[in-house]
Design a protein around this motif. Sequence first.
Motif, PDB file in Angstrom:
ATOM      1  N   MET A   1       0.827  -1.201   0.000  1.00  0.00           N
ATOM      2  CA  MET A   1       0.000   0.000   0.000  1.00  0.00           C
ATOM      3  C   MET A   1       0.871   1.264   0.000  1.00  0.00           C
ATOM      4  O   MET A   1       0.540   2.221  -0.677  1.00  0.00           O
ATOM      5  CB  MET A   1      -0.939  -0.050   1.214  1.00  0.00           C
ATOM      6  N   LYS A   2       1.972   1.238   0.783  1.00  0.00           N
ATOM      7  CA  LYS A   2       2.874   2.389   0.825  1.00  0.00           C
ATOM      8  C   LYS A   2       3.488   2.654  -0.546  1.00  0.00           C
ATOM      9  O   LYS A   2       3.628   3.810  -0.957  1.00  0.00           O
ATOM     10  CB  LYS A   2       3.995   2.153   1.845  1.00  0.00           C
ATOM     11  N   THR A   3       3.849   1.609  -1.261  1.00  0.00           N
ATOM     12  CA  THR A   3       4.443   1.758  -2.590  1.00  0.00           C
ATOM     13  C   THR A   3       3.447   2.413  -3.541  1.00  0.00           C
ATOM     14  O   THR A   3       3.815   3.300  -4.320  1.00  0.00           O
ATOM     15  CB  THR A   3       4.883   0.383  -3.133  1.00  0.00           C
ATOM     16  N   LEU A   4       2.207   1.988  -3.485  1.00  0.00           N
ATOM     17  CA  LEU A   4       1.160   2.557  -4.331  1.00  0.00           C
ATOM     18  C   LEU A   4       0.971   4.041  -4.021  1.00  0.00           C
ATOM     19  O   LEU A   4       0.857   4.857  -4.943  1.00  0.00           O
ATOM     20  CB  LEU A   4      -0.157   1.798  -4.146  1.00  0.00           C
ATOM     21  N   LEU A   5       0.968   4.407  -2.745  1.00  0.00           N
ATOM     22  CA  LEU A   5       0.823   5.804  -2.367  1.00  0.00           C
ATOM     23  C   LEU A   5       2.028   6.632  -2.820  1.00  0.00           C
ATOM     24  O   LEU A   5       1.872   7.779  -3.248  1.00  0.00           O
ATOM     25  CB  LEU A   5       0.626   5.934  -0.853  1.00  0.00           C
ATOM     26  N   LYS A   6       3.220   6.058  -2.743  1.00  0.00           N
ATOM     27  CA  LYS A   6       4.418   6.765  -3.212  1.00  0.00           C
ATOM     28  C   LYS A   6       4.338   7.012  -4.722  1.00  0.00           C
ATOM     29  O   LYS A   6       4.647   8.102  -5.194  1.00  0.00           O
ATOM     30  CB  LYS A   6       5.680   5.960  -2.887  1.00  0.00           C
ATOM     31  N   ILE A   7       3.945   5.991  -5.461  1.00  0.00           N
ATOM     32  CA  ILE A   7       3.811   6.125  -6.917  1.00  0.00           C
ATOM     33  C   ILE A   7       2.772   7.183  -7.250  1.00  0.00           C
ATOM     34  O   ILE A   7       3.001   8.051  -8.098  1.00  0.00           O
ATOM     35  CB  ILE A   7       3.458   4.765  -7.565  1.00  0.00           C
ATOM     36  N   LEU A   8       1.635   7.132  -6.571  1.00  0.00           N
ATOM     37  CA  LEU A   8       0.575   8.110  -6.789  1.00  0.00           C
ATOM     38  C   LEU A   8       1.069   9.520  -6.443  1.00  0.00           C
ATOM     39  O   LEU A   8       0.812  10.473  -7.183  1.00  0.00           O
ATOM     40  CB  LEU A   8      -0.664   7.751  -5.959  1.00  0.00           C
ATOM     41  N   GLY A   9       1.809   9.643  -5.356  1.00  0.00           N
ATOM     42  CA  GLY A   9       2.367  10.938  -4.949  1.00  0.00           C
ATOM     43  C   GLY A   9       3.335  11.485  -5.990  1.00  0.00           C
ATOM     44  O   GLY A   9       3.322  12.681  -6.299  1.00  0.00           O
ATOM     45  N   VAL A  10       4.189  10.628  -6.533  1.00  0.00           N
ATOM     46  CA  VAL A  10       5.144  11.054  -7.558  1.00  0.00           C
ATOM     47  C   VAL A  10       4.405  11.501  -8.815  1.00  0.00           C
ATOM     48  O   VAL A  10       4.755  12.526  -9.416  1.00  0.00           O
ATOM     49  CB  VAL A  10       6.150   9.920  -7.875  1.00  0.00           C
ATOM     50  N   ILE A  11       3.375  10.777  -9.211  1.00  0.00           N
ATOM     51  CA  ILE A  11       2.586  11.139 -10.395  1.00  0.00           C
ATOM     52  C   ILE A  11       1.930  12.504 -10.195  1.00  0.00           C
ATOM     53  O   ILE A  11       1.979  13.362 -11.085  1.00  0.00           O
ATOM     54  CB  ILE A  11       1.539  10.043 -10.720  1.00  0.00           C
ATOM     55  N   ILE A  12       1.344  12.720  -9.031  1.00  0.00           N
ATOM     56  CA  ILE A  12       0.700  14.005  -8.740  1.00  0.00           C
ATOM     57  C   ILE A  12       1.734  15.133  -8.731  1.00  0.00           C
ATOM     58  O   ILE A  12       1.505  16.205  -9.298  1.00  0.00           O
ATOM     59  CB  ILE A  12      -0.086  13.942  -7.411  1.00  0.00           C
ATOM     60  N   LEU A  13       2.884  14.879  -8.109  1.00  0.00           N
ATOM     61  CA  LEU A  13       3.951  15.879  -8.069  1.00  0.00           C
ATOM     62  C   LEU A  13       4.426  16.229  -9.481  1.00  0.00           C
ATOM     63  O   LEU A  13       4.589  17.411  -9.817  1.00  0.00           O
ATOM     64  CB  LEU A  13       5.130  15.384  -7.221  1.00  0.00           C
ATOM     65  N   LEU A  14       4.629  15.226 -10.322  1.00  0.00           N
ATOM     66  CA  LEU A  14       5.049  15.476 -11.706  1.00  0.00           C
ATOM     67  C   LEU A  14       3.996  16.278 -12.473  1.00  0.00           C
ATOM     68  O   LEU A  14       4.339  17.165 -13.264  1.00  0.00           O
ATOM     69  CB  LEU A  14       5.352  14.160 -12.424  1.00  0.00           C
ATOM     70  N   ALA A  15       2.731  15.972 -12.252  1.00  0.00           N
ATOM     71  CA  ALA A  15       1.650  16.704 -12.926  1.00  0.00           C
ATOM     72  C   ALA A  15       1.640  18.175 -12.493  1.00  0.00           C
ATOM     73  O   ALA A  15       1.481  19.072 -13.331  1.00  0.00           O
ATOM     74  CB  ALA A  15       0.305  16.057 -12.640  1.00  0.00           C
ATOM     75  N   VAL A  16       1.835  18.406 -11.212  1.00  0.00           N
ATOM     76  CA  VAL A  16       1.865  19.785 -10.707  1.00  0.00           C
ATOM     77  C   VAL A  16       3.084  20.528 -11.261  1.00  0.00           C
ATOM     78  O   VAL A  16       2.970  21.679 -11.699  1.00  0.00           O
ATOM     79  CB  VAL A  16       1.842  19.799  -9.158  1.00  0.00           C
TER      80      VAL A  16
END
Length: 176
Positions: A1-16
């Motif tokens: 679950m932590k890995t999924l949240l990290k990936i999601l966080g990186v995707i959101i950060l890149l989009a921003v």
Amino acid sequence: MKTLLKILGVIILLAVVYAVIAILAFDKNYHFEQSVVINAQKEKVWQHVGSLKEYNVWDPFSKADKDIVITYSGAGDKVGDSYHWKGNDKVGEGEQSITEIVPNEKLITKLHFIKPFESDAKTAFVLTPEGNGTKVTWAIDYELTTMMKIMKPMMDMNMKKMFDQGLGNLKKIAEK
């Protein structure tokens, strides 16, 4: 679950980060153009470019809605002539009017989009001799809003697709 949240966080950060860069780096003035060489004299090509009514025969934008309603004002081939369109969500609503004509050489129009968003643009069709044929350059210019700057790469892809399709349609018609 932590890995999924990290990936999601990186995707959101890149989009921003991309959105901020796009807003700051992309110019608000948008220009797109595409050309095709048609194996016909420019007088023959002009028959299909120099009139708003003929333009709507090969124009891919109006073909996106089979139930589009187009109302013309004038014959469609003089400065001041225009048409109003109203279509589905893909096509929207707006007006296009001729602002400048140089017969067999250039047609300039003003586009006024009403729906889905209000804006103005300028389009140009320029015909130049090319070998035994005619080079047609189709261009559009308008001002990008902040949110449109973010979507610029997608707009470029869509414009390329539509201009290629339209110029291909024009080529088929004019070479008959």
